[in-house]
Write a protein that holds these residues in place. Sequence first.
Motif, short mmCIF file in Angstrom:
data_model
loop_
_atom_site.label_atom_id
_atom_site.label_comp_id
_atom_site.label_asym_id
_atom_site.label_seq_id
_atom_site.Cartn_x
_atom_site.Cartn_y
_atom_site.Cartn_z
N GLY A 68 41.18 -41.12 -13.32
CA GLY A 68 41.90 -40.30 -12.35
C GLY A 68 43.39 -40.44 -12.53
O GLY A 68 44.16 -40.19 -11.59
N LEU B 237 42.99 -35.81 -9.68
CA LEU B 237 41.65 -35.95 -10.25
C LEU B 237 40.82 -36.94 -9.44
O LEU B 237 39.65 -36.68 -9.13
N ALA C 215 38.00 -32.34 -12.79
CA ALA C 215 37.35 -33.46 -12.11
C ALA C 215 35.86 -33.21 -11.89
O ALA C 215 35.04 -34.13 -11.97
#
Length: 339
Positions: free
Chosen positions: A125, A37, A197
């Motif tokens: 992330g 991500l 993402a």
Amino acid sequence: MEDWTRYSRQMLFKPIGENGQKKLKDSKVLIIGMGALGTVIANHLVRAGIGHVVFCDRDYVEKSNLQRQMLFDEEDVEKYMPKAAAAELKLKKLNSEVRIEGHVTDINADNVEEFIDGVDIIMDGTDNFQTRYLINDVAYKYNIPFVYGGAVSSRGMSALLIPGVTPCLRCLFPDGGSGGQTCDTIGVLAPVVDISASMQTIEALKYLTGNTEKLRGELATFDIWNNHSYNLQLGKRRDECDTCGKEIFPALTKREDDGVTTLCGRETVQILLKQKLDLTEWDGRLSPVAETKKTPFLLRARLKEEEITLVIFPDGRVLVQGTEDISRAKTVFSKYIGM
């Protein structure tokens, strides 16, 4: 007069325009995790002209990452490059106008507050809820919006969480949201990562350019293999929530066992020391009992008498690879590191 040529196509999109582009230039974004991500998010944000992009990651590039972690290549694998360092090098080549900072570090309760000064939004992330709860708590403590995202198997999800406006992540997932499933146990398709993402990034761009009336206000979920999608209204915060209800922020409470973490699905235990480690010194200590390889960022020591590899970082982290048994990891650590 600013030269906006690089962003001309983005600025032709009227909701952004020149005014929105200036706001992006004046923004600072923190990304926690520079894996699947994180690399997609960072790529989008740097190309979009965010003025200051900071990211943190504790891991290094492995061959299995290349299927979905878009900023890395085979040379990074060969050099055992830390993800944050490799990403920083790649991103600086993409846009020299952006201030880019990569930190090779484990984000935890001891250091997370060091990275939030001046941050306008935090991007998730990561790949585990322990770290997500930590991000969630620091975001709500300091009133910073937090863009949650996840990707596993063929499923993805994302949501923008805003302190004082939306419930927090702990409200949405009070007991963790992965059900024990990770990319290392059931796999993940790269397009799922890209979509998740990208959805995170677009919500961040809406927020940073002042287009708040266009924010989704939902937890978006989808399954691209089985062709399902579902959006859940975020609703209201839970008064009994330790983060946004009671404002206890439990993930920021330091515990004695915070220094030992099992990295799920990786056959790895991380042990965090309270002191820096000299890689040259430890290369000399371990080379008689291990096959060692030192880079500017880490030392790998494959122990000759154990089916274990130690990965030592200058910031005091040691990965014990080859076991998920914390007791065994501590035993090996004590035997060879002894600190």
